[in-house]
Design an enzyme around this catalytic site. Structure first.
Site, PDB file in Angstrom:
ATOM      1  N   ASP A 189       0.862  -1.181   0.000  1.00 27.85           N
ATOM      2  CA  ASP A 189       0.000   0.000   0.000  1.00 27.85           C
ATOM      3  C   ASP A 189       0.901   1.234   0.000  1.00 27.85           C
ATOM      4  OD1 ASP A 189       1.017   0.096   2.572  1.00 27.85           O
ATOM      5  OD2 ASP A 189      -0.926  -0.048   3.587  1.00 27.85           O
ATOM      6  N   CYS A 214       3.115  -3.436   4.130  1.00 30.69           N
ATOM      7  CA  CYS A 214       2.315  -2.288   4.559  1.00 30.69           C
ATOM      8  C   CYS A 214       3.029  -1.665   5.758  1.00 30.69           C
ATOM      9  CB  CYS A 214       0.879  -2.675   4.878  1.00 30.69           C
ATOM     10  SG  CYS A 214       0.671  -3.793   6.286  1.00 30.69           S
ATOM     11  N   THR A 242       2.749  -1.888   9.183  1.00 30.37           N
ATOM     12  CA  THR A 242       3.196  -2.857  10.194  1.00 30.37           C
ATOM     13  C   THR A 242       3.305  -4.276   9.634  1.00 30.37           C
ATOM     14  OG1 THR A 242       0.941  -3.356  10.894  1.00 30.37           O
ATOM     15  CG2 THR A 242       2.070  -1.522  12.007  1.00 30.37           C
ATOM     16  N   HIS A 282       9.730 -24.855   8.197  1.00 25.48           N
ATOM     17  CA  HIS A 282       8.692 -25.549   8.937  1.00 25.48           C
ATOM     18  C   HIS A 282       7.296 -25.330   8.369  1.00 25.48           C
ATOM     19  CE1 HIS A 282      11.323 -25.728  12.849  1.00 25.48           C
ATOM     20  NE2 HIS A 282      11.885 -26.296  11.798  1.00 25.48           N
ATOM     21  N   HIS A 307       7.356 -31.918   9.571  1.00 20.60           N
ATOM     22  CA  HIS A 307       6.854 -30.601   9.193  1.00 20.60           C
ATOM     23  C   HIS A 307       5.887 -30.706   8.022  1.00 20.60           C
ATOM     24  CE1 HIS A 307       9.581 -28.862  12.034  1.00 20.60           C
ATOM     25  NE2 HIS A 307      10.630 -29.370  11.422  1.00 20.60           N
TER      26      HIS A 307
END
Length: 366
Positions: free
Chosen positions: A8, A66, A68, A99, A134
Site C-alpha cells: 500500500d 504495509c 506494520t 517448517h 513438518h
C-alpha cells in the site's frame, strides 16, 4: 523464481528498494503496485493482486508490505492456498519456509528497515520447505483449509476456488499428465483421483445419529443425513470420473450433460441433458476433467440451475486460469474444486502444460 510484490502507500518506499534488490538476485519480479507513496490506498486491494498471481500459479511466491505488515498478513491469509508469514528477523523468515512452507512474505515498512528487510527476503527466498514431521503438520493445515471451504448442506455456496494439494492426488496427477501413460492406466488413475477429490469435497456432508448392533452390543454411530447427492458428468470426458466417485457415494444419482466445443469458435454446443427429477433437493457435483476456456463448464452449470439445481459444485482435475475466471464470473456462487491450476491456454484452447485431450486419452480415440 517468479515473484509478485505489492504494497500500500505506507509500504511503497520499501517495496521499491526491495524490488530492485530481489531483481539483482536474478528473480523475475511482477510489481502490482501501489505506484506512489503519496495517495492513500487500501492494503486488501494490493494483497488480492499478489495472492491472485500466487494461487493461479503465475507467480511462485509473493511479497507484501504495509506499515506494520499486520493488515497485509490478515488479508492474505483469508485466501485459500496462501500461507503468509509476517517476519521481523532472519530466523523467523527461515523457519517460516523450513517448517511452515510460507508462500508469501509479509514485511512492515515502519517496523523493519531496508537493510534488514533485504536480509529477511534473501534468506526466505533461498530456503526450501522441509519434509518429515513438518510436511505432516502442513498437511493438517491444508486438510483443515480444504474442509472449511466446503459449504454445509443447505448453506449458500461460497463461490470458492479450492486446489486439492493432497500428496496422493498430486502424485497420481503427475502420472496422468505423462504422455506415455497407457489408456488403461490413464482411465484407472482418473477414477482414483476423482474418488480422492470427492473424499475431500464431501468431508462436511451432514450426518445423523443412528443405532447399530455390533456382534457385542448396540451402539451409536452416524449415517449421511438424507444422502441427497447427484453426480453430473459433462460428456464425454466427465464419464471417466463417475465410477471413482460412485465407489465412495454409491447411492448418488447420476445425470448427464452432453456438450462439445466447436473447434473454430471454441464455444460450447449442447446436444443432450438428462438430470434427476429431484435435482433441486440435491448437492450436485458437475464433473469434467478439464476446465479450459470455461465455456462448457459454465453452460453445464446453467443447465443444472435452469432445471432447479441450487447447491452446485464444479470438480475438475486440471484448470486454466481463463476457465476459472469464466466460471466464477458467470456463476459466482459455485464452488470450483481442482487438483491444479495450470499456466494458460494455447492458441488451440488446450491447457498448458495440461495433459492433452482428456476424452481421447480416456477412450483411446484421436
Amino acid at each position: 523464481m517468479r515473484l509478485a510484490i505489492g504494497s500500500d502507500h505506507a509500504g511503497f518506499a520499501l517495496k521499491e528498494d526491495l524490488k530492485a534488490f530481489v531483481e539483482s538476485l536474478g528473480h523475475e519480479v511482477t510489481d502490482v503496485g501501489a505506484f506512489s507513496g503519496e495517495q492513500p490506498t487500501d492494503y486488501p486491494d494490493w494483497s488480492q493482486k499478489v495472492t491472485d498471481l500466487v494461487t493461479s500459479g503465475k507467480s511462485d511466491r509473493g511479497i507484501l508490505i504495509c506499515g506494520t505488515g499486520i493488515g497485509m498478513s490478515i488479508a492474505a491469509n483469508k485466501v485459500p492456498g496462501i500461507y503468509a508469514a509476517l517476519c521481523s528477523n532472519e530466523y523467523a523468515a527461515k523457519l517460516s519456509r523450513l517448517h511452515n512452507g510460507s508462500n508469501v512474505l509479509v514485511l512492515g515498512s515502519r517496523t523493519t528497515g531496508a537493510g534488514l528487510a533485504k536480509a529477511i527476503a534473501e534468506i526466505w527466498l533461498v530456503t526450501d520447505a522441509e519434509g518429515g514431521r513438518h510436511l505432516a503438520r502442513r498437511q493438517k493445515v491444508m486438510d483443515k483449509e480444504a474442509g472449511s471451504h466446503v459449504a454445509p448442506q443447505g448453506a449458500k455456496a461460497g463461490g470458492r476456488v479450492v486446489v486439492m494439494s493432497h500428496p496422493l492426488i498430486q502424485h497420481k496427477l503427475s502420472i496422468v499428465r505423462d504422455k506415455n501413460t497407457t489408456v488403461k492406466d490413464f482411465r484407472d488413475l482418473v477414477q482414483e483421483i476423482a474418488g480422492l477429490m470427492v473424499y475431500e469435497i464431501s468431508r462436511n456432508l451432514p450426518l445423523e445419529e443412528v443405532e447399530v448392533e455390533t456382534p457385542i452390543c448396540w451402539t451409536k454411530g452416524f449415517s449421511l443425513a438424507g444422502k441427497k447427492l447427484a453426480v453430473v458428468p459433462v460428456l464425454r470426458a466427465g464419464l471417466g470420473m463417475v465410477e471413482g466417485i460412485l465407489r465412495l457415494v454409491p447411492n448418488a444419482k447420476v445425470g448427464h450433460i452432453g456438450l462439445y466445443r466447436d473447434p473454430e469458435s471454441l464455444r460450447p454446443v449442447d446436444y443432450y441433458c438428462k438430470l434427476p427429477g429431484d435435482i433441486g433437493e440435491r448437492d450436485i457435483f458437475i464433473i469434467d476433467p478439464m476446465l479450459a476456456t470455461g465455456g462448457s463448464a459454465s453452460a453445464a452449470i446453467a443447465h443444472v440451475k435452469k432445471a432447479g439445481g441450487k447447491r452446485v459444485s464444479l470438480v475438475s482435475l486440471i484448470s486454466a486460469p481463463e476457465g476459472v475466471s469464466r466460471v466464477t464470473g458467470d456463476h459466482p456462487e459455485v464452488d470450483v474444486f481442482t487438483a491444479s491450476i495450470d499456466d494458460c491456454l494455447n492458441d488451440h484452447g488446450y491447457i498448458v502444460p495440461g495433459l492433452g485431450d482428456a476424452g481421447d486419452r480416456l477412450f483411446g480415440t484421436k
